[in-house]
Design a protein around this motif. Structure first.
Motif, PDB file in Angstrom:
ATOM      1  N   PRO A 179      -6.749  -2.404  -6.553  1.00 33.36           N
ATOM      2  CA  PRO A 179      -5.442  -2.920  -7.004  1.00 33.36           C
ATOM      3  C   PRO A 179      -5.311  -4.428  -6.885  1.00 33.36           C
ATOM      4  O   PRO A 179      -4.597  -5.048  -7.670  1.00 33.36           O
ATOM      5  CB  PRO A 179      -4.446  -2.198  -6.087  1.00 33.36           C
ATOM      6  CG  PRO A 179      -5.247  -1.742  -4.916  1.00 33.36           C
ATOM      7  CD  PRO A 179      -6.613  -1.459  -5.425  1.00 33.36           C
ATOM      8  N   LYS A 180      -6.038  -5.027  -5.924  1.00 33.73           N
ATOM      9  CA  LYS A 180      -5.942  -6.474  -5.741  1.00 33.73           C
ATOM     10  C   LYS A 180      -6.429  -7.218  -6.971  1.00 33.73           C
ATOM     11  O   LYS A 180      -5.921  -8.290  -7.301  1.00 33.73           O
ATOM     12  CB  LYS A 180      -6.754  -6.885  -4.512  1.00 33.73           C
ATOM     13  CG  LYS A 180      -6.748  -8.385  -4.240  1.00 33.73           C
ATOM     14  CD  LYS A 180      -7.564  -8.703  -3.013  1.00 33.73           C
ATOM     15  CE  LYS A 180      -7.590 -10.210  -2.769  1.00 33.73           C
ATOM     16  NZ  LYS A 180      -8.382 -10.556  -1.571  1.00 33.73           N
TER      17      LYS A 180
ATOM     18  N   ILE B 246       0.021   5.888  -8.020  1.00 30.36           N
ATOM     19  CA  ILE B 246      -0.648   4.656  -8.438  1.00 30.36           C
ATOM     20  C   ILE B 246      -1.964   4.479  -7.702  1.00 30.36           C
ATOM     21  O   ILE B 246      -2.979   4.082  -8.290  1.00 30.36           O
ATOM     22  CB  ILE B 246       0.275   3.448  -8.195  1.00 30.36           C
ATOM     23  CG1 ILE B 246       1.562   3.583  -9.014  1.00 30.36           C
ATOM     24  CG2 ILE B 246      -0.427   2.143  -8.538  1.00 30.36           C
ATOM     25  CD1 ILE B 246       2.621   2.561  -8.665  1.00 30.36           C
ATOM     26  N   ILE B 247      -1.992   4.819  -6.422  1.00 31.28           N
ATOM     27  CA  ILE B 247      -3.177   4.557  -5.612  1.00 31.28           C
ATOM     28  C   ILE B 247      -4.377   5.361  -6.084  1.00 31.28           C
ATOM     29  O   ILE B 247      -5.527   4.988  -5.840  1.00 31.28           O
ATOM     30  CB  ILE B 247      -2.865   4.852  -4.125  1.00 31.28           C
ATOM     31  CG1 ILE B 247      -3.900   4.191  -3.220  1.00 31.28           C
ATOM     32  CG2 ILE B 247      -2.783   6.353  -3.886  1.00 31.28           C
ATOM     33  CD1 ILE B 247      -3.522   4.223  -1.750  1.00 31.28           C
ATOM     34  N   LYS B 248      -4.124   6.496  -6.779  1.00 29.41           N
ATOM     35  CA  LYS B 248      -5.232   7.307  -7.283  1.00 29.41           C
ATOM     36  C   LYS B 248      -5.749   6.817  -8.628  1.00 29.41           C
ATOM     37  O   LYS B 248      -6.771   7.300  -9.116  1.00 29.41           O
ATOM     38  CB  LYS B 248      -4.787   8.767  -7.409  1.00 29.41           C
ATOM     39  CG  LYS B 248      -4.593   9.461  -6.073  1.00 29.41           C
ATOM     40  CD  LYS B 248      -4.363  10.949  -6.271  1.00 29.41           C
ATOM     41  CE  LYS B 248      -4.260  11.662  -4.922  1.00 29.41           C
ATOM     42  NZ  LYS B 248      -4.088  13.132  -5.096  1.00 29.41           N
TER      43      LYS B 248
ATOM     44  N   CYS C 239       0.823  -1.204   0.000  1.00 31.63           N
ATOM     45  CA  CYS C 239       0.000   0.000   0.000  1.00 31.63           C
ATOM     46  C   CYS C 239       0.859   1.257   0.000  1.00 31.63           C
ATOM     47  O   CYS C 239       0.544   2.235  -0.654  1.00 31.63           O
ATOM     48  CB  CYS C 239      -0.936  -0.004   1.214  1.00 31.63           C
ATOM     49  SG  CYS C 239      -2.223  -1.267   1.127  1.00 31.63           S
ATOM     50  N   SER C 240       1.959   1.233   0.764  1.00 28.25           N
ATOM     51  CA  SER C 240       2.812   2.421   0.826  1.00 28.25           C
ATOM     52  C   SER C 240       3.482   2.677  -0.519  1.00 28.25           C
ATOM     53  O   SER C 240       3.634   3.811  -0.950  1.00 28.25           O
ATOM     54  CB  SER C 240       3.870   2.267   1.910  1.00 28.25           C
ATOM     55  OG  SER C 240       4.683   1.125   1.645  1.00 28.25           O
ATOM     56  N   GLN C 241       3.884   1.603  -1.201  1.00 32.54           N
ATOM     57  CA  GLN C 241       4.509   1.768  -2.517  1.00 32.54           C
ATOM     58  C   GLN C 241       3.525   2.284  -3.550  1.00 32.54           C
ATOM     59  O   GLN C 241       3.902   2.942  -4.508  1.00 32.54           O
ATOM     60  CB  GLN C 241       5.092   0.432  -2.989  1.00 32.54           C
ATOM     61  CG  GLN C 241       6.333   0.005  -2.232  1.00 32.54           C
ATOM     62  CD  GLN C 241       6.789  -1.370  -2.658  1.00 32.54           C
ATOM     63  OE1 GLN C 241       6.051  -2.333  -2.515  1.00 32.54           O
ATOM     64  NE2 GLN C 241       7.991  -1.443  -3.183  1.00 32.54           N
ATOM     65  N   GLN C 242       2.241   1.987  -3.355  1.00 27.62           N
ATOM     66  CA  GLN C 242       1.241   2.426  -4.320  1.00 27.62           C
ATOM     67  C   GLN C 242       1.062   3.941  -4.294  1.00 27.62           C
ATOM     68  O   GLN C 242       0.458   4.508  -5.190  1.00 27.62           O
ATOM     69  CB  GLN C 242      -0.093   1.733  -4.051  1.00 27.62           C
ATOM     70  CG  GLN C 242      -0.060   0.243  -4.357  1.00 27.62           C
ATOM     71  CD  GLN C 242      -1.294  -0.466  -3.862  1.00 27.62           C
ATOM     72  OE1 GLN C 242      -2.378   0.079  -3.938  1.00 27.62           O
ATOM     73  NE2 GLN C 242      -1.130  -1.669  -3.355  1.00 27.62           N
TER      74      GLN C 242
END
Length: 925
Positions: free
Chosen positions: A79-80, A72-74, A26-29
């Protein structure tokens, strides 16, 4: 898979069940998309990653590209359950621009997938041919039972069963092709297809007709089914925007176009419009944008529609830039540094080499300047406002290259350069490639541009069409194939294949021998080049309209040197082949596998050059007389049989008003002296002529107040007192003295008019007055007295350069310059700038011509070299790079970097041939 994690999938086309994954926490995303993309490229050992992208299916079930700027998270809501596919994003018009064999392999996989899914539609023959190259790469040489069995068990195209026999027929012709060669040939076929790299986006026109929109390197395309019905080039597009479901294309005004200023297409939804609009933005940025605009502040209120508009940048074409605003961030990432290319689902494994061969070189980011062909930050180069010596602007239309606001390449370009072969033979072969590209472009000037401008006009006689165009078209066709073979060989030589072990592709002599033997049947065409030059001059003298058409054509940008020089190019090119082969033979030991082919090729081309040598010398002199004729007014019969040009240059003549700057033209029978008046045609006015028969020359070395050196020429009781300018040297005076004495000897021993092929056909009706004409200073401002309307004339000829640089040039210098043509990529740096800018540079006609890429039709700017000095930078100049040379004239200083010791030596050699400067070493290489 753990909750909150995502995976990037690499699908191996040959084994769909095998996957490799990158896991992001999650942090890398929260990192940008570029972080993930760079990891993917590093994992694959991919250098040319800018051609590729990661795509995924968004929550609207639409395929979109991972934005490299956004976190990436946005972008990934779930993502899963998201799979990112690594695919080709940008397709170039020419796959020869791809530098790495791995890149070509990945492109071949993309073509293979597009064929299998039916996206790349084509006729049966093209489909069968491409499949034959695919199976040649996979199973090797043709064996009937094996080939048939393989096709029955593997499906490469829809309805493959109906084409099995045709595929096998093509496969049987591919014997001996390596996998790398097969990939190259596959891309060669694919790039010529209309649907190459095309992704269709459904739309409707105003009448409700179902259409599809697409984008390519050229611009926005319109398809009906799988047939292209229209296209809008980037240069014609003024603005792209969308509003709700409507996609709008605003065109530049064009009186010849039947289209409205704004075209409107209806798409399925606003999201569809936005996705296609964003792809258009990225394509335009990739292929057309050379300077990244600065981010604008975020708007307080978000707009409901997006637009792309052209920026107005001082000194730059407005259609080269885009200003991009998006809903949720200010500026979209612009890929402004790469050559060209689009989409693909690939494997990280590369079956063409063993794993140990693959390098772990770092991936070059989108901001690097490693690509070949594009110039990162290249701007249109403007005319200088002052001449080199600080006087009023000269008529040299070729600029001296300003440093204003140009963006430069990063030094990461060296990473790619250091991966290339280092053998001297490779760089000699690469010189063959780069100069052949320029030569083919020069042939296009005659076969395409000149034929289109003049060949269809009724004023052009059939004899001229038959003599010029019928001779050049077979040569153009032949050299197109020759260049393709050289490009393919160099691509394999540069690739990371096992050719270095077998020694199969690290040579060029076999390619040269094959093609020079193939050129022999066209020797007749080469013999007719002199005839073509004479026919053109005769036709222009007979038709004022044709003369005007040719004059107008020479003013076009594509005709960057005199037209007659293009016509003599095939003769000059033979000399270049001879020089390249001589360097190869000198480099190779007799035991080398390439030595025998190079020696045989050298013998063949030397034989042809020897046969054409006499005609070549005569035609070069004839061409120079025709060129000088355009620069002079006041003499109507410059081109007469037996006349030979010897030297031209700027001297000072002593008259009643003191020393006056004059241009002198020395021939084997007469000296003309002229001044440059303020005429509309930019020509030089002839004031007087001195016949050489009976003339004596003597030197009186007496310095004047400006430390000039005087020389007197005497004819009976007439005495002409001249001096060289203070900028010149003693050697300049010695050159004049030597050439004048030689010309007088030639005039004394002449047996009268010559009986060569120019006699009677081209002699003017008027006769040259043998008396010395009294010079009037009023002639300098006299108006053009001819009844003809003055026509524009280029002010960047050799004569004008010599006038403004106070120097001279001889026919021997011209001949040396013809033999020393060169082209290739160089990095350029200005005196007070920090970075280096990549340019495609062509040296010819005493000038450097600067292009963005070798594919450009005309140069952006040029730098006449007469009067310049070439040296190596000193340590105090802080140029801590290899293979750098320095050009300087008064306050103008330019630095250039070449890629190797060989290319450095070659550029120094050819530039010295144009500047006349010796090699002065003031620092280490």
């Amino acid at each position: 898979m753990e909750r909150g994690r995502m995976a990037v999938e690499f699908r191996q086309l040959e084994m769909p069940s095998c996957f490799s994954f990158f896991f992001f926490s999650c942090s890398q995303q929260r990192a940008s998309g570029k972080v993930l993309f760079d990891l993917v490229c590093s994992h694959m050992n991919l250098i040319e990653g800018d051609y590729f992208g990661l795509e995924f299916q968004d929550h609207h079930k639409m395929m979109v590209w991972l934005d490299l700027i956004k976190p990436i998270i946005k972008q990934l809501r779930r993502p899963k359950h998201t799979t990112l596919r690594f695919v080709v994003k940008f397709f170039p018009p020419d796959h020869a621009q791809l530098l790495e064999e791995l890149t070509r392999y990945l492109f071949a996989l993309q073509i293979k997938q597009d064929l299998a899914c039916g996206r790349l539609t084509c006729n049966d023959s093209s489909a069968a041919l491409m499949v034959s190259h695919i199976i040649q790469s996979e199973i090797g040489d043709f064996e009937e039972s094996q080939c048939r069995s393989h096709l029955l068990n593997n499906n490469y195209i829809p309805d493959q069963m109906a084409l099995i026999d045709k595929i096998m027929e093509f496969h049987s012709k591919n014997i001996g092709q390596t996998p790398a060669e097969s990939d190259y040939q596959l891309l060669e076929v694919a790039r010529r297809l209309e649907m190459y790299g095309i992704r269709l986006h459904p739309a409707k026109d105003r009448e409700g007709t179902r259409l599809s929109l697409a984008v390519a390197h050229t611009g926005v395309l319109v398809f009906q089914g799988h047939t292209k019905i229209n296209g809008f080039n980037w240069s014609k597009v003024r603005k792209l925007s969308f509003k709700r479901k409507r996609f709008l294309i605003k065109l530049r005004p064009d009186v010849n176009s039947s289209y409205q200023d704004t075209l409107e297409f209806l798409m399925a939804s606003r999201d569809c419009c936005k996705v296609f609009w964003k792809i258009c933005v990225e394509y335009h940025a990739f292929f057309r944008l050379f300077e990244e605009p600065k981010p604008k502040p975020k708007p307080v209120l978000f707009t409901r529609g997006n637009t792309i508009k052209h920026l107005s940048v001082p000194g730059q074409e407005t259609d080269n830039h885009l200003c991009i605003s998006l809903d949720n961030h200010s500026v979209l990432q612009l890929y402004s540094n790469v050559t060209l290319l689009p989409h693909l689902c690939l494997s990280p494994q590369w079956p063409h080499t063993e794993a140990g061969v693959v390098s772990n070189s770092p991936h070059l980011s989108a901001s690097s300047g490693h690509s070949q062909g594009m110039v990162n930050g290249q701007k249109s180069l403007e005319l200088c406002s002052h001449s080199p010596d600080g006087r009023q602007p000269s008529p040299l239309t070729s600029p001296l290259l300003n440093d204003a606001s140009s963006i430069r390449t990063d030094d990461e370009d060296e990473v790619r350069r250091k991966r290339f072969p280092t053998d001297r033979a490779y760089f000699i072969a690469k010189e063959l490639l780069t100069t052949e590209r320029t030569y083919l472009k020069d042939l296009e000037v005659v076969t395409v541009s000149f034929q289109g401008a003049v060949g269809q006009d009724e004023a052009t006689p059939e004899t001229l069409k038959n003599t010029i165009f019928s001779n050049f078209e077979p040569l153009y066709k032949f050299h197109t194939g020759f260049l393709r073979e050289v490009e393919q060989r160099l691509a394999l030589w540069e690739g990371r294949s096992n050719a270095h072990i077998k020694g199969d592709y690290q040579r060029i002599g076999d390619v040269l021998l094959k093609n020079l033997q193939g050129l022999k049947p066209l020797t007749t065409n080469l013999h007719k080049q002199s005839e073509a030059l004479v026919e053109l001059e005769k036709a222009c003298r007979a038709s004022r309209r044709l003369e005007g058409l040719c004059r107008d054509f020479e003013l076009q940008k594509v005709c960057y040197i005199p037209l007659n020089v293009f016509i003599l190019r095939p003769l000059h090119r033979l000399m270049h082949y001879k020089q390249i082969l001589e360097r190869l033979c000198k480099h190779y030991p007799p035991t080398h596998v390439d030595f025998r082919d190079c020696r045989a090729a050298l013998a063949d081309v030397s034989e042809v050059v020897e046969q054409l040598q006499g005609s070549m010398i005569k035609m070069e002199n004839f061409q120079k007389l025709l060129e000088l004729k355009k620069d002079l007014i006041g003499v109507d019969n410059l081109v007469i049989p037996g006349r030979e040009f010897i030297r031209l240059g700027c001297l000072s003549k002593l008259s009643g008003k003191g020393l006056q700057q004059r241009m002198f033209f020395l021939f084997n029978d007469v000296i003309l002296y002229t001044s440059r008046g303020m005429t509309a045609t930019n020509q030089f006015k002839v004031h007087g002529q001195l016949p050489l028969h009976g003339m004596t020359v003597s030197a009186t070395w007496a310095p004047c107040r400006d430390s000039r050196l005087f020389c007197s020429w005497e004819k009976l009781t007439t005495r002409i007192l001249l001096c060289v300018s203070p900028f010149s040297s003693l050697s300049e005076m010695e050159k004049w003295m030597e050439d004048i004495k030689m010309a007088i000897d030639m005039a004394e021993t002449s047996n009268g008019p010559s009986s060569d092929l120019l006699a009677s056909n081209l002699t003017d009706n008027s006769k040259l007055d043998s008396s010395v004409e009294a010079e009037s200073e009023d002639d300098m401002t006299a108006s053009h007295t001819s009844l003809e309307k003055p026509t524009p004339h280029r002010g960047n000829t050799t004569v004008h350069v010599c006038w403004h640089r106070n120097t001279s040039v001889s026919m021997v210098d011209f001949s040396i310059a013809v033999e020393n043509q060169l082209s290739g990529n160089l990095l350029r740096k200005f005196k007070n700038s920090n970075g280096w800018q990549k340019l495609w540079v062509v040296f010819t006609n005493f000038s450097l011509f600067f292009y963005k890429t070798h594919q450009d039709d005309y140069p952006l700017a040029s730098l006449p070299l007469l009067g310049y000095s070439v040296t190596i930078p000193s340590e105090s100049e802080n140029i801590h790079k290899d293979y750098v040379f320095k050009l300087h004239f008064k306050s103008h200083v330019y630095y250039f970097r070449s890629e190797s010791e060989y290319t450095f030596e070659r550029w120094m050699e050819v530039i010295r041939s144009a500047t006349g400067s010796g090699f002065v070493s003031t620092g280490g290489v």
